[in-house]
Design an enzyme around this catalytic site. Structure first.
Site, PDB file in Angstrom:
ATOM      1  N   LYS A 170      16.656   2.348   1.549  1.00  0.00           N
ATOM      2  CA  LYS A 170      16.338   3.169   0.378  1.00  0.00           C
ATOM      3  C   LYS A 170      14.834   3.428   0.351  1.00  0.00           C
ATOM      4  CE  LYS A 170      14.700   2.506  -3.388  1.00  0.00           C
ATOM      5  NZ  LYS A 170      13.828   3.695  -3.522  1.00  0.00           N
ATOM      6  N   SER A 222       4.951  -3.010  -3.915  1.00  0.00           N
ATOM      7  CA  SER A 222       3.994  -3.740  -4.750  1.00  0.00           C
ATOM      8  C   SER A 222       4.476  -5.164  -5.029  1.00  0.00           C
ATOM      9  CB  SER A 222       3.801  -2.998  -6.064  1.00  0.00           C
ATOM     10  OG  SER A 222       5.024  -2.983  -6.767  1.00  0.00           O
ATOM     11  N   GLY A 226       8.196  -6.588  -5.803  1.00  0.00           N
ATOM     12  CA  GLY A 226       8.667  -7.638  -4.893  1.00  0.00           C
ATOM     13  C   GLY A 226       9.227  -8.839  -5.662  1.00  0.00           C
ATOM     14  N   GLU A 243       6.879  -7.829   1.972  1.00  0.00           N
ATOM     15  CA  GLU A 243       5.522  -7.405   2.372  1.00  0.00           C
ATOM     16  C   GLU A 243       4.920  -6.693   1.177  1.00  0.00           C
ATOM     17  OE1 GLU A 243       4.038  -8.303   4.949  1.00  0.00           O
ATOM     18  OE2 GLU A 243       5.532  -8.712   6.494  1.00  0.00           O
ATOM     19  N   CYS A 277      -1.640  -1.102   2.730  1.00  0.00           N
ATOM     20  CA  CYS A 277      -1.559  -2.468   2.201  1.00  0.00           C
ATOM     21  C   CYS A 277      -2.741  -3.301   2.655  1.00  0.00           C
ATOM     22  CB  CYS A 277      -0.242  -3.107   2.611  1.00  0.00           C
ATOM     23  SG  CYS A 277       0.081  -2.989   4.365  1.00  0.00           S
ATOM     24  N   GLU A 374      -5.841  -4.221  -7.101  1.00  0.00           N
ATOM     25  CA  GLU A 374      -5.636  -3.388  -5.910  1.00  0.00           C
ATOM     26  C   GLU A 374      -5.751  -1.920  -6.305  1.00  0.00           C
ATOM     27  OE1 GLU A 374      -1.632  -3.145  -4.260  1.00  0.00           O
ATOM     28  OE2 GLU A 374      -2.458  -2.983  -2.254  1.00  0.00           O
TER      29      GLU A 374
HETATM   30  P1  NAD Z   1       6.526   0.068  -5.473  1.00  0.00           P
HETATM   31  O1  NAD Z   1       6.699  -1.395  -5.603  1.00  0.00           O
HETATM   32  O2  NAD Z   1       6.277   0.878  -6.688  1.00  0.00           O
HETATM   33  O3  NAD Z   1       7.785   0.718  -4.772  1.00  0.00           O
HETATM   34  C1  NAD Z   1       8.264   0.275  -3.522  1.00  0.00           C
HETATM   35  C2  NAD Z   1       9.731   0.580  -3.410  1.00  0.00           C
HETATM   36  O4  NAD Z   1      10.444  -0.208  -4.360  1.00  0.00           O
HETATM   37  C3  NAD Z   1      10.117   2.036  -3.698  1.00  0.00           C
HETATM   38  O5  NAD Z   1      11.105   2.426  -2.772  1.00  0.00           O
HETATM   39  C4  NAD Z   1      10.688   1.953  -5.094  1.00  0.00           C
HETATM   40  O6  NAD Z   1      11.623   2.980  -5.377  1.00  0.00           O
HETATM   41  C5  NAD Z   1      11.371   0.599  -5.051  1.00  0.00           C
HETATM   42  N1  NAD Z   1      11.623  -0.013  -6.368  1.00  0.00           N
HETATM   43  C6  NAD Z   1      11.014   0.240  -7.552  1.00  0.00           C
HETATM   44  N2  NAD Z   1      11.510  -0.572  -8.519  1.00  0.00           N
HETATM   45  C7  NAD Z   1      12.426  -1.364  -7.932  1.00  0.00           C
HETATM   46  C8  NAD Z   1      13.253  -2.451  -8.375  1.00  0.00           C
HETATM   47  N3  NAD Z   1      13.232  -2.847  -9.649  1.00  0.00           N
HETATM   48  N4  NAD Z   1      14.027  -3.057  -7.482  1.00  0.00           N
HETATM   49  C9  NAD Z   1      14.037  -2.691  -6.182  1.00  0.00           C
HETATM   50  N5  NAD Z   1      13.295  -1.669  -5.694  1.00  0.00           N
HETATM   51  C10 NAD Z   1      12.498  -1.017  -6.557  1.00  0.00           C
HETATM   52  O7  NAD Z   1       5.349   0.264  -4.402  1.00  0.00           O
HETATM   53  P2  NAD Z   1       4.701   1.626  -3.903  1.00  0.00           P
HETATM   54  O8  NAD Z   1       3.817   2.138  -5.015  1.00  0.00           O
HETATM   55  O9  NAD Z   1       5.728   2.518  -3.315  1.00  0.00           O
HETATM   56  O10 NAD Z   1       3.794   1.107  -2.691  1.00  0.00           O
HETATM   57  C11 NAD Z   1       2.503   0.648  -2.858  1.00  0.00           C
HETATM   58  C12 NAD Z   1       2.440  -0.869  -2.784  1.00  0.00           C
HETATM   59  O11 NAD Z   1       3.054  -1.323  -1.587  1.00  0.00           O
HETATM   60  C13 NAD Z   1       1.024  -1.401  -2.728  1.00  0.00           C
HETATM   61  O12 NAD Z   1       0.911  -2.529  -3.559  1.00  0.00           O
HETATM   62  C14 NAD Z   1       0.853  -1.813  -1.281  1.00  0.00           C
HETATM   63  O13 NAD Z   1      -0.137  -2.800  -1.057  1.00  0.00           O
HETATM   64  C15 NAD Z   1       2.224  -2.285  -0.944  1.00  0.00           C
HETATM   65  N6  NAD Z   1       2.444  -2.259   0.505  1.00  0.00           N
HETATM   66  C16 NAD Z   1       2.508  -3.446   1.189  1.00  0.00           C
HETATM   67  C17 NAD Z   1       2.673  -3.456   2.569  1.00  0.00           C
HETATM   68  C18 NAD Z   1       2.710  -4.735   3.351  1.00  0.00           C
HETATM   69  O14 NAD Z   1       3.105  -4.701   4.496  1.00  0.00           O
HETATM   70  N7  NAD Z   1       2.340  -5.854   2.776  1.00  0.00           N
HETATM   71  C19 NAD Z   1       2.791  -2.241   3.250  1.00  0.00           C
HETATM   72  C20 NAD Z   1       2.723  -1.055   2.535  1.00  0.00           C
HETATM   73  C21 NAD Z   1       2.562  -1.090   1.156  1.00  0.00           C
END
Ligand code: NAD
Length: 468
Positions: A170, A222, A226, A243, A277, A374
């Protein structure tokens, strides 16, 4: 406008409702994303579960050939994928943009195809033989973010299928189309049901992470989300790889050469407009060379062209979405109000789209939001320090622990301090370089588990110990 479909059991599945996906450079609609219902999700998990029976019993050679074939397919379709990625994500086609990302997806897929997890023999003597066998888990649920959507999708899908699992992915609702296209391509070479994609709002991610038919969740996003994924895993004790967010510190020692490190510092912080990230998000510079580093970074930043991703001269594109744009603006405004000195940038560009220029903020320190939180965007706080022991403690006094770096003309000294940083990856005179054979993951609140290489592959398996 093109309507995209879910891909379930090797077939396109249409939905009752769709949502527009927009280009962050222009606001124009790029395509329509299908809005999956909980019934669609059940369908996808059932298809993945049915496919697991055959795929988990396929031979190593078959799975390896499947992954190799995926890499070739992505390669054959790379320009189309790159353009779609630029349209929905905003990043430039060239430089460290979409073509670079698709190249990364291919490289990781090729590397992972060649990995294997042979039986480990722990003991073989008169007292008996002990072997460790690695077995696939079942259906893997994969949830990805909007910053590097295609490469991260491959980081989730390829090790999962290489080890005999099946997948329901997803993607982020902000960048779903390139992942749908990727899964379409994958379905040209893998059996039906092995890789499925569902798209929709965040609620469908929550439903996937709580689904009783899913054995493992691999999540990149995020820290806040997570934690929700982790909570959802409780009911069935799902395996997890998380991650999550970072707030990586870089520490410049007094013996570093500002002119020599400026380019590395710049791209460490601003790769993908800082929406990475493991980007450099807090730069600590020794008092003795503070102004020289600020100057060298400002000079480098002045050369960077920010523009529409389809324009081949752009080095950086827009911020990907409105919420992130507003957050970056808010953090910079707050830093300025707290005495931050704006060296370059500092206000949105006067044009349509979510364009914000590269922004360097000097004279800020810990306790200011731009340092503590962040930013995930094109803004770098530059923080002065005078005592190395104290600055290591400041770098470590953050709940995140993804990456970190030390910059010095003396690599041995740099390694000495690097070891003291609380983070999953640490770089010397570089920030954020990753490679498919080196495990990558966060400590503290930046995640659980690792990706890449043999260690990453193991996360998609469970151990069966055989004693005879
Ligand atoms: P986000 O957490 O808003 O969304 C990530 C994913 O989670 C999306 O697909 C979203 O639709 C889904 N999601 C949202 N609510 C959910 C829930 N309640 N249950 C399950 N899934 C849900 O993050 P983002 O804004 O898309 O990405 C940015 C963040 O990702 C930053 O904090 C960045 O540091 C992190 N990131 C980490 C890594 C790593 O490898 N550590 C890599 C890339 C990005």
């Amino acid at each position: 406008m093109k309507q995209y479909s879910l891909i379930i059991d090797g077939a396109r599945v249409d939905t009752a409702a769709y949502a527009d996906v927009r280009n962050p450079s222009t606001g124009a609609v790029v395509g329509e994303m299908p809005l999956a219902t909980p019934a669609d999700l059940d369908h996808a998990v059932a298809a993945a579960s049915a496919a697991f029976k055959g795929w988990s019993r396929s031979s190593e050679e078959e799975r390896q050939a499947g992954c190799r074939a995926i890499a070739e397919k992505i390669s054959d379709n790379s320009e189309e994928l790159a353009r779609l990625l630029t349209l929905e994500q905003g990043k430039p086609l060239g430089g460290l943009g979409s073509r670079f990302e698709i190249g990364g997806a291919i490289a990781w897929t090729r590397h992972t195809a060649e990995l294997s997890l042979p039986i480990e023999v722990l003991q073989d003597n008169d007292q008996g033989r002990v072997e460790i066998h690695r077995k696939p888990i079942g259906v893997v649920g994969a949830i990805t973010p909007w910053n590097w959507p295609v490469m991260i999708a491959c980081w989730h899908i390829i090790p999962a299928v290489r080890t005999g699992n099946t997948v329901v992915i997803k993607p982020s609702p902000l960048t779903p189309l390139s992942t749908i296209r990727l899964v379409e391509i994958i379905n040209e070479v893998l059996p039906a049901g092995v890789v499925n994609v569902v798209t929709g709002e965040n609620s469908i991610g929550a439903a996937l992470s709580g689904h009783l038919g899913v054995g493992k969740m691999t999540f990149t996003g995020s820290t806040e989300t997570g934690k929700k994924v982790m909570a959802s895993a409780v009911a069935t004790l799902k395996r997890l790889t998380l991650e999550l967010g970072g707030n990586d510190a870089g520490i410049v020692l007094p013996d570093a050469d500002p002119a020599q490190i400026a380019e590395g510092l710049f791209w460490g912080a601003f790769i993908n407009n800082g929406q990475t990230c493991a980007a450099l998000k807090r730069l600590y510079v020794h008092d003795s060379i503070y102004e020289a580093v600020c100057e060298a970074l400002s000079e480098y930043a002045a050369r960077i062209i920010v523009g529409d991703g389809l324009d081949e001269t752009s080095a950086l594109g827009p911020i990907q979405n409105e919420a992130q744009f507003n957050k970056v603006r808010e953090l910079i405004d707050d830093a300025r109000a707290k005495g931050g000195r704006i060296l370059t940038g500092g206000a949105p560009l006067d044009r349509p789209g979510y364009f914000y220029p590269v922004t360097l903020v000097a004279d800020v320190t810990d306790g200011v939001r731009l340092v503590d939180e962040e930013q995930f965007g094109p803004a770098l706080p530059i923080i002065r320090y005078s005592d190395i022991g104290e600055v290591i403690a400041r770098a470590n006094a953050n709940p995140a622990g993804l990456g970190g770096s030390v910059w010095s003309s003396d690599p041995q000294k740099a390694r000495h301090y690097a070891r003291q940083l609380e983070c999953g990856s640490v770089w010397i005179n570089n920030h954020g370089a990753i490679q498919p054979n080196a495990p990558f993951g966060g400590v503290k609140q930046s995640g659980i588990g690792v990706e890449f290489g043999v260690d990453g592959l193991k996360e998609f398996t469970t151990i069966q110990t055989m004693l005879s």
